[in-house]
Design an enzyme around this catalytic site. Sequence first.
Site, PDB file in Angstrom:
ATOM      1  N   ASP A  39       0.864  -1.187   0.000  1.00  7.14           N
ATOM      2  CA  ASP A  39       0.000   0.000   0.000  1.00  7.14           C
ATOM      3  C   ASP A  39       0.898   1.234   0.000  1.00  7.14           C
ATOM      4  O   ASP A  39       1.656   1.441   0.943  1.00  7.14           O
ATOM      5  CB  ASP A  39      -0.882  -0.038   1.263  1.00  7.14           C
ATOM      6  CG  ASP A  39      -2.039   0.938   1.207  1.00  7.14           C
ATOM      7  OD1 ASP A  39      -1.971   1.909   0.420  1.00  7.14           O
ATOM      8  OD2 ASP A  39      -3.019   0.728   1.956  1.00  7.14           O
ATOM      9  N   ARG A  60      -0.241   4.349  -0.210  1.00  8.51           N
ATOM     10  CA  ARG A  60      -0.991   5.560   0.117  1.00  8.51           C
ATOM     11  C   ARG A  60      -0.495   6.200   1.404  1.00  8.51           C
ATOM     12  O   ARG A  60       0.100   5.542   2.252  1.00  8.51           O
ATOM     13  CB  ARG A  60      -2.481   5.214   0.313  1.00  8.51           C
ATOM     14  CG  ARG A  60      -3.170   4.857  -0.967  1.00  8.51           C
ATOM     15  CD  ARG A  60      -4.587   4.427  -0.697  1.00  8.51           C
ATOM     16  NE  ARG A  60      -4.651   3.211   0.109  1.00  8.51           N
ATOM     17  CZ  ARG A  60      -5.761   2.701   0.581  1.00  8.51           C
ATOM     18  NH1 ARG A  60      -6.904   3.306   0.368  1.00  8.51           N
ATOM     19  NH2 ARG A  60      -5.735   1.585   1.285  1.00  8.51           N
TER      20      ARG A  60
HETATM   21  N1  LIG Z   1      -3.155  -1.872  -6.328  1.00  6.73           N
HETATM   22  C1  LIG Z   1      -4.428  -2.190  -6.230  1.00  6.73           C
HETATM   23  N2  LIG Z   1      -5.282  -1.250  -5.810  1.00  6.73           N
HETATM   24  C2  LIG Z   1      -6.572  -1.583  -5.681  1.00  6.73           C
HETATM   25  C3  LIG Z   1      -7.051  -2.861  -5.976  1.00  6.73           C
HETATM   26  N3  LIG Z   1      -8.379  -2.863  -5.765  1.00  6.73           N
HETATM   27  C4  LIG Z   1      -8.706  -1.635  -5.320  1.00  6.73           C
HETATM   28  N4  LIG Z   1      -7.634  -0.848  -5.273  1.00  6.73           N
HETATM   29  C5  LIG Z   1      -7.468   0.525  -4.790  1.00  6.73           C
HETATM   30  O1  LIG Z   1      -7.544   0.454  -3.387  1.00  6.73           O
HETATM   31  C6  LIG Z   1      -8.013   1.672  -2.857  1.00  6.73           C
HETATM   32  C7  LIG Z   1      -9.142   1.362  -1.885  1.00  6.73           C
HETATM   33  O2  LIG Z   1      -8.594   0.613  -0.861  1.00  6.73           O
HETATM   34  P1  LIG Z   1      -9.403  -0.394   0.014  1.00  6.73           P
HETATM   35  O3  LIG Z   1      -8.401  -1.317   0.635  1.00  6.73           O
HETATM   36  O4  LIG Z   1     -10.532  -0.991  -0.759  1.00  6.73           O
HETATM   37  O5  LIG Z   1     -10.091   0.457   1.070  1.00  6.73           O
HETATM   38  P2  LIG Z   1      -9.435   1.408   2.102  1.00  6.73           P
HETATM   39  O6  LIG Z   1      -9.524   2.770   1.531  1.00  6.73           O
HETATM   40  O7  LIG Z   1      -8.095   0.962   2.525  1.00  6.73           O
HETATM   41  O8  LIG Z   1     -10.408   1.231   3.331  1.00  6.73           O
HETATM   42  P3  LIG Z   1     -11.883   1.750   3.459  1.00  6.73           P
HETATM   43  O9  LIG Z   1     -11.781   3.063   4.163  1.00  6.73           O
HETATM   44  O10 LIG Z   1     -12.613   0.756   4.247  1.00  6.73           O
HETATM   45  O11 LIG Z   1     -12.428   1.930   2.079  1.00  6.73           O
HETATM   46  C8  LIG Z   1      -8.413   2.508  -4.046  1.00  6.73           C
HETATM   47  O12 LIG Z   1      -7.352   3.430  -4.310  1.00  6.73           O
HETATM   48  C9  LIG Z   1      -8.518   1.493  -5.177  1.00  6.73           C
HETATM   49  O13 LIG Z   1      -8.216   2.075  -6.441  1.00  6.73           O
HETATM   50  C10 LIG Z   1      -6.116  -3.838  -6.414  1.00  6.73           C
HETATM   51  O14 LIG Z   1      -6.422  -4.979  -6.653  1.00  6.73           O
HETATM   52  N5  LIG Z   1      -4.829  -3.447  -6.528  1.00  6.73           N
END
Ligand SMILES: Nc1nc2c(ncn2[C@@H]2O[C@H](COP(=O)(O)OP(=O)(O)OP(=O)(O)O)[C@@H](O)[C@H]2O)c(=O)[nH]1
Length: 402
Positions: free
Chosen positions: A323, A325
């Site tokens: 991750d 982010r």
């Molecule tokens: N690299 C990657 N990114 C993904 C994938 N599926 C979704 N995303 C990205 O993951 C992010 C969302 O993350 P999540 O883990 O679903 O949720 P979160 O934001 O961590 O947690 P919440 O607050 O509950 O939504 C967004 O930026 C999506 O574009 C994937 O398979 N691979």
Amino acid sequence: MYKLKDVIQKFKNGEFVIVFDSQNREDEADLILPAQFSTPEKISFVLNYAKGMFCVAIDKEIQKRLNLYIPYNTQNTCTFTVTVDHKDTKTGITAKERSKTSKELANPKAIASDFKIPGHVSPVVAHEGGVLIRKGHTEAAVELCRISKLFPAAVMIEILDEKGDSHNKEYVKNLAKKFSIPITTIEEIEKYILLSQPTVQKEAEAELPTQYGKFKIFAFKNYFSQKEHAVLMNQTFNPSQPVNVRIHSSCKTGDIFHSLRCDCHQQLEFFLQFMAENKNCMLIYLDQEGRGIGFANKIKAYALQEQGFDTYEANNLLGFDDDLRDYFDALHILRFFGIKRINIATSNPEKVSFLQDCGIEILKKIAIPVSVNPYNRKYIHSKMLKKKHEILIKGEDSFENF
Ligand SMILES: Nc1nc2c(ncn2[C@@H]2O[C@H](COP(=O)(O)OP(=O)(O)OP(=O)(O)O)[C@@H](O)[C@H]2O)c(=O)[nH]1
Ligand SMILES: [Mg+2]
Ligand SMILES: [Mg+2]
Ligand SMILES: [Zn+2]
């Protein structure tokens, strides 16, 4: 939160600090000293124990004022200027004379004619964007001065062990221990800056009528990353009351195309509806697609998931961490609006702990129910298993059904 505070305290008092850069970069440690506190004894210590290249990191203003010519094409490398000695030195090489030259580089009244060229001290110019742009020791050294409110010049030299190796972490740690020198990293300095100064600026605001209700929309921009974030809030809004916040990372496939591979659209829709039905809500929509790897890489990750890898393994195979982010911009958006107490709609414990560590009080977690389907089953399962996401599965759905 960060022990950098103690490091800065020592640096402010004219003591040495040791700074590691990242393992993916040089993977070296530099001994760093504010140049204004140079003494013959300290410079002698540096030459005895660090043994790398004797440099003085300076900012652009010093380089310009002292008219220090940069003879190299320095795109993305170290911006060394010509070498210098102070005019009052003889050979310029002794610890005493190098101390004089270093100290004078930090003197705000110094002028170009105070220095002789060439000399025995190598000034090196930090990138104006600092460690947010270039994660080198030069930028770290000048940032440390800036944070400590010292003149932006620092003696900086790589630490080599007895055999001349610059990658011996044990040696560096022992040296630090022996002489009580605090150690920090460029990453910690970067975090400190990201926490202490606003990373985003408000660019514009307007009304936004939607199918859910009438909201206000704000555009924020981070000028380092060039990222643009959207913020939606209720038309009447009171930041001194607890705010219902969702921090949502962009997901083109889910948010726009309603992809079934993830739960993003479900979460977004839930929260927009929640905003329509509740007061004091804020949606921070962050421009960090694909957990920060970008759109094209996310699609590459999907292709790998089609071969059986999970969402994190796919990232890793592409050479990324799980991750990428961060939530610094979201933190500064909350601070911009004066928000200190929130209820947060998330399943991600990392978001919660980051905000708490930064002094945001989390009163409640708002659970978002999501449906499981054959396409998002593994994704949701991996998040719960590997990252401890607390996901509320909707109604009758269960993983066993798929
Ligand atoms: N690299 C990657 N990114 C993904 C994938 N599926 C979704 N995303 C990205 O993951 C992010 C969302 O993350 P999540 O883990 O679903 O949720 P979160 O934001 O961590 O947690 P919440 O607050 O509950 O939504 C967004 O930026 C999506 O574009 C994937 O398979 N691979
Ligand atoms: Mg270096
Ligand atoms: Mg999500
Ligand atoms: Zn998604």
